[in-house]
Design a protein around this motif. Structure first.
Motif, short mmCIF file in Angstrom:
data_model
loop_
_atom_site.label_atom_id
_atom_site.label_comp_id
_atom_site.label_asym_id
_atom_site.label_seq_id
_atom_site.Cartn_x
_atom_site.Cartn_y
_atom_site.Cartn_z
N GLN A 253 0.82 -1.19 0.00
CA GLN A 253 0.00 0.00 0.00
C GLN A 253 0.87 1.26 0.00
O GLN A 253 1.95 1.29 0.59
N VAL A 254 0.36 2.31 -0.65
CA VAL A 254 1.10 3.57 -0.75
C VAL A 254 0.18 4.74 -0.42
O VAL A 254 -1.05 4.64 -0.50
N ALA A 255 0.81 5.83 -0.03
CA ALA A 255 0.09 7.08 0.23
C ALA A 255 1.09 8.22 0.15
O ALA A 255 2.31 8.01 0.23
N GLY A 256 0.59 9.43 0.00
CA GLY A 256 1.46 10.60 0.06
C GLY A 256 1.80 10.90 1.51
O GLY A 256 0.92 10.84 2.38
N THR A 257 3.05 11.22 1.80
CA THR A 257 3.42 11.51 3.18
C THR A 257 2.65 12.72 3.72
O THR A 257 2.27 12.76 4.89
N ALA A 258 2.40 13.71 2.85
CA ALA A 258 1.64 14.88 3.29
C ALA A 258 0.22 14.49 3.67
O ALA A 258 -0.34 14.99 4.65
N GLN A 259 -0.37 13.57 2.88
CA GLN A 259 -1.72 13.12 3.18
C GLN A 259 -1.77 12.38 4.50
O GLN A 259 -2.67 12.58 5.32
N VAL A 260 -0.78 11.51 4.74
CA VAL A 260 -0.74 10.77 6.01
C VAL A 260 -0.53 11.73 7.17
O VAL A 260 -1.17 11.61 8.22
N ALA A 261 0.36 12.70 6.98
CA ALA A 261 0.62 13.67 8.05
C ALA A 261 -0.65 14.45 8.39
O ALA A 261 -0.92 14.73 9.57
N ARG A 262 -1.43 14.82 7.36
CA ARG A 262 -2.69 15.53 7.63
C ARG A 262 -3.65 14.66 8.43
O ARG A 262 -4.32 15.14 9.35
N ALA A 263 -3.72 13.39 8.07
CA ALA A 263 -4.62 12.48 8.78
C ALA A 263 -4.18 12.28 10.24
O ALA A 263 -5.01 11.98 11.10
N LEU A 264 -2.89 12.47 10.50
CA LEU A 264 -2.35 12.28 11.85
C LEU A 264 -2.25 13.59 12.62
O LEU A 264 -1.74 13.60 13.74
N ARG A 265 -2.71 14.67 12.00
CA ARG A 265 -2.64 15.97 12.67
C ARG A 265 -3.40 15.90 14.00
O ARG A 265 -4.53 15.41 14.08
N GLY A 266 -2.79 16.37 15.03
CA GLY A 266 -3.42 16.33 16.35
C GLY A 266 -2.97 15.15 17.19
O GLY A 266 -3.24 15.11 18.40
N VAL A 267 -2.30 14.17 16.56
CA VAL A 267 -1.78 13.04 17.32
C VAL A 267 -0.53 13.48 18.06
O VAL A 267 0.40 14.03 17.46
N ASP A 268 -0.49 13.26 19.36
CA ASP A 268 0.65 13.67 20.18
C ASP A 268 1.72 12.58 20.15
O ASP A 268 1.54 11.51 20.71
#
Length: 288
Positions: free
Chosen positions: A170-185
């Motif tokens: 599976q692949v994804a854009g790192t920016a997309q993954v980072a956005r999905a993880l925004r708010g994760v401490d």
């Protein structure tokens, strides 16, 4: 099939070329592929992938229709190339060649992808299977599911290496993954480097490994101890590893997961990962 509803949609439009004659002696026509930017007032405006928008009078439109979006650059990478990027996850990996097939051996890793032949596509040599069998004490071949190599080895008596499901790359854009993880401490996650790998840990509760190669970052061994599950630790580890890869210029993230691992697939889907290709492991029936 054209109209105001296709504004913002990728389309192909066949149009007349005024003042020119086609090969058959009739009017000349040409096709334009691009994003529809406007439709109305007697014209359709299409922006091609390169160049400026083109305004086409509706009277010159012969036909047109929406077309699927162009796959992203990472989706267009061949499966074999994507697998080669994954070699970075095993620093001691030793490779060899059987034509276009790749022999993989690791003295420390137990993962099948580090101790098998990557048989994606034809090898180009006549004695490829014999050479693979001679190389390994326990021959294992990774093949694309449903590929000619899958059919060929199965026809020679090779069988699934285990009862596990196929593996999904599976692949994804790192920016997309980072956005999905925004708010994760991920402040409690310790990230260190070991032999070029990024290793993230939350004490003894959770850990994961990342490797960077060109502009790709891959993940493996994402683990959470049973006593600490359902506390968001996997997301914290992933967030730290994605950040580690992004700092090194990675724009594409990848991982590999079994097709029947529903909880992991649900998590990765939320992060934006999509299946690039599916593959399986085969062994000769005599060594299963």
């Amino acid at each position: 099939m054209l109209g105001p509803h296709v504004v913002g949609v990728r389309v192909v439009v066949r149009r007349l070329v005024r003042g020119e004659t086609g090969p058959s002696g009739g009017p000349a026509m040409t096709d334009l592929l691009g994003m529809c930017e406007a439709f109305g007032d007697g014209v359709v405006v299409v922006r091609p992938e390169t160049g400026v928008p083109v305004t086409i009078p509706l009277d010159d439109v012969v036909s047109g229709k929406p077309v699927p979006p162009r796959p992203s650059a990472r989706d267009r990478v061949p499966a074999r190339t994507a697998q080669l990027r994954g070699f970075a996850l095993f620093p001691d990996l030793v490779t060899g060649e059987v034509g276009a097939w790749v022999l993989r051996d690791s003295a420390t890793a137990t993962a099948r992808r580090a101790n098998s032949v990557l048989a994606f596509g034809p090898s180009g040599v006549d004695d490829d299977v014999e050479r693979v069998v001679a190389h390994y004490r326990r021959p294992v071949a990774a093949v694309l599911a449903g590929s000619p190599e899958d059919a060929r080895l199965t026809g020679l008596g090779w069988v699934p290496e285990s009862h596990e499901a196929d593996t999904l790359f599976q692949v994804a854009g790192t920016a997309q993954v980072a956005r999905a993880l925004r708010g994760v401490d991920d402040g409690e996650v310790e990230v260190t480097e070991d032999d070029g790998l990024g290793v993230a840990r939350v004490g003894e509760a959770a850990s994961g490994v990342a490797a960077h190669d060109q502009d790709w970052v891959g993940f493996r061994s994402l683990e959470v101890s049973p006593a600490h599950r359902r506390q968001g630790l996997a997301l914290r580890v992933m967030s730290a590893l994605v950040g580690w890869g992004a700092e090194r210029g990675a724009t594409t993230a990848y991982l590999q997961v079994l097709a029947d691992n529903a909880p992991a697939l649900a998590l990765y889907d939320r992060l934006g990962f999509r299946t690039h290709h599916r593959y399986r492991y085969l062994v000769p029936a005599t060594v299963r």
